[in-house]
Scaffold this motif. Structure first.
Motif, PDB file in Angstrom:
ATOM      1  N   GLY A 156      -8.772  -6.598 -37.245  1.00 12.54           N
ATOM      2  CA  GLY A 156      -9.462  -7.660 -37.026  1.00 12.54           C
ATOM      3  C   GLY A 156      -8.291  -8.867 -37.131  1.00 12.54           C
ATOM      4  O   GLY A 156      -7.390  -8.908 -37.436  1.00 12.54           O
ATOM      5  N   TYR A 157      -8.232  -9.889 -36.226  1.00 12.05           N
ATOM      6  CA  TYR A 157      -7.354 -10.833 -36.099  1.00 12.05           C
ATOM      7  C   TYR A 157      -8.000 -12.301 -35.987  1.00 12.05           C
ATOM      8  O   TYR A 157      -9.118 -12.476 -35.756  1.00 12.05           O
ATOM      9  CB  TYR A 157      -6.745 -10.872 -34.596  1.00 12.05           C
ATOM     10  N   ARG A 158      -7.023 -13.207 -36.580  1.00 12.35           N
ATOM     11  CA  ARG A 158      -7.292 -14.631 -36.782  1.00 12.35           C
ATOM     12  C   ARG A 158      -6.067 -15.274 -36.135  1.00 12.35           C
ATOM     13  O   ARG A 158      -5.247 -15.296 -36.895  1.00 12.35           O
ATOM     14  CB  ARG A 158      -7.575 -15.252 -38.440  1.00 12.35           C
ATOM     15  N   VAL A 159      -6.362 -15.981 -35.295  1.00 13.23           N
ATOM     16  CA  VAL A 159      -5.357 -17.126 -34.632  1.00 13.23           C
ATOM     17  C   VAL A 159      -5.317 -18.406 -35.008  1.00 13.23           C
ATOM     18  O   VAL A 159      -6.556 -18.982 -34.957  1.00 13.23           O
ATOM     19  CB  VAL A 159      -5.203 -16.894 -33.107  1.00 13.23           C
ATOM     20  N   GLU A 160      -4.230 -18.866 -35.586  1.00 11.80           N
ATOM     21  CA  GLU A 160      -4.331 -20.263 -36.034  1.00 11.80           C
ATOM     22  C   GLU A 160      -2.886 -21.133 -35.033  1.00 11.80           C
ATOM     23  O   GLU A 160      -2.059 -20.736 -35.148  1.00 11.80           O
ATOM     24  CB  GLU A 160      -3.900 -20.552 -37.392  1.00 11.80           C
ATOM     25  N   PHE A 161      -3.464 -22.202 -34.404  1.00 17.13           N
ATOM     26  CA  PHE A 161      -2.553 -22.936 -33.524  1.00 17.13           C
ATOM     27  C   PHE A 161      -3.178 -24.441 -33.601  1.00 17.13           C
ATOM     28  O   PHE A 161      -4.363 -24.790 -33.256  1.00 17.13           O
ATOM     29  CB  PHE A 161      -2.715 -22.252 -32.411  1.00 17.13           C
ATOM     30  N   ALA A 162      -2.278 -25.150 -33.733  1.00 15.17           N
ATOM     31  CA  ALA A 162      -2.689 -26.633 -33.579  1.00 15.17           C
ATOM     32  C   ALA A 162      -3.972 -27.227 -34.264  1.00 15.17           C
ATOM     33  O   ALA A 162      -4.507 -28.029 -33.823  1.00 15.17           O
ATOM     34  CB  ALA A 162      -2.779 -26.856 -31.975  1.00 15.17           C
TER      35      ALA A 162
END
Length: 262
Positions: A156-162
């Motif tokens: 599973g993935y969690r993308v964090e940006f801005a």
């Protein structure tokens, strides 16, 4: 974000799936100028065709796992054959027994496919990691990962940006009698959660052990993790547009703003 494929197990073309779509898992995510792709199901072919309308492509492709429905679009991904393009392919479920390059090489090998993975004209790099690691595919983009409960493993993935966060959690089975704390930790407070909603709670006992969840479990997790928006994903092949309309209405009542991915 854009959904290019939302189905599980096998593509389901036909008049009863026109609204939500029949392609298997593929999600496009843009972080500023960076392109992230999640899974290489049959929807990846359509994404590739769209990318040809722009300039050179530099992207990261993150695989949840390598079962066929999440991989079958890769040989037909026209962007991978274009020399001006650059791709990094990531997999977190194979170490230490296997490597993603070797798995893809076997997938596109005689007698299963007429040309090998080495025919790709783009610059392609292969990255194996252990689910649970935190990745930084480009400056300012952080990708947290976690192992999922699925046969042959999945990530599973969690993308964090801005200041925003988006989670891609598909092909995972609920734990008996409790919410999965690994998933809860990964998705806590996310702006959007894309989650495996293959079955209903009523259907699930028939498919226990197959490695998939339900839309009701998605709602329970989203509530417990204080997720802002929920997208139900990886639809069962027999769930046609009419049934998904019903699920969409029920889910929106249980979790306002919830959507059925299409």
């Amino acid at each position: 974000m854009k959904f290019w494929g939302v189905r599980g197990s096998i593509p389901t073309p036909g008049p009863s799936t026109l609204k939500y779509g029949g392609n298997t898992s593929c999600v496009e995510m843009r972080c500023g100028g960076r392109l992230l792709i999640f899974d290489a199901g049959s929807g990846l072919r359509e994404l590739g065709l769209a990318l040809t309308k722009g300039g050179a492509v530099d992207a990261d492709l993150f695989l949840s796992h390598t079962h066929h429905d999440h991989l079958l679009g890769l040989p037909f991904f026209c962007s991978a054959y274009e020399p001006r393009n650059t791709f990094r392919i990531w997999a977190g479920h194979l170490k230490p027994e296997r490597a993603i390059k070797d798995v893809l090489r076997a997938f596109m090998a005689d007698p299963l496919f007429p040309v090998p993975v080495d025919i790709f004209g783009a610059q392609v790099a292969f990255h194996d990691f252990q689910a649970g690691e935190t990745l930084t595919p480009s400056p300012g983009v952080t990708v947290r990962t976690a192992p999922l409960n699925h046969p042959n493993r999945a990530t599973g993935y969690r993308v964090e940006f801005a200041g925003k966060s988006a989670c891609y959690v598909t092909d995972t089975e609920p734990l008996p009698g409790a919410l999965d704390t690994t998933v809860l930790k990964l998705v806590e407070g996310a702006d959007i959660l894309i989650y495996d909603a293959t079955y209903t709670d009523e259907e699930y006992p028939t498919y226990k052990g197959w490695g998939h969840s339900t839309w009701q479990e998605a709602v329970r997790l989203a509530k417990a993790a204080r997720v802002k928006q929920l997208a139900l994903f990886h639809h069962e092949p027999r769930h046609d547009d009419a049934m998904l309309d019903e699920i969409a209405a029920q889910a929106a009542r249980e979790f306002p703003g919830a959507i059925v991915a299409r």
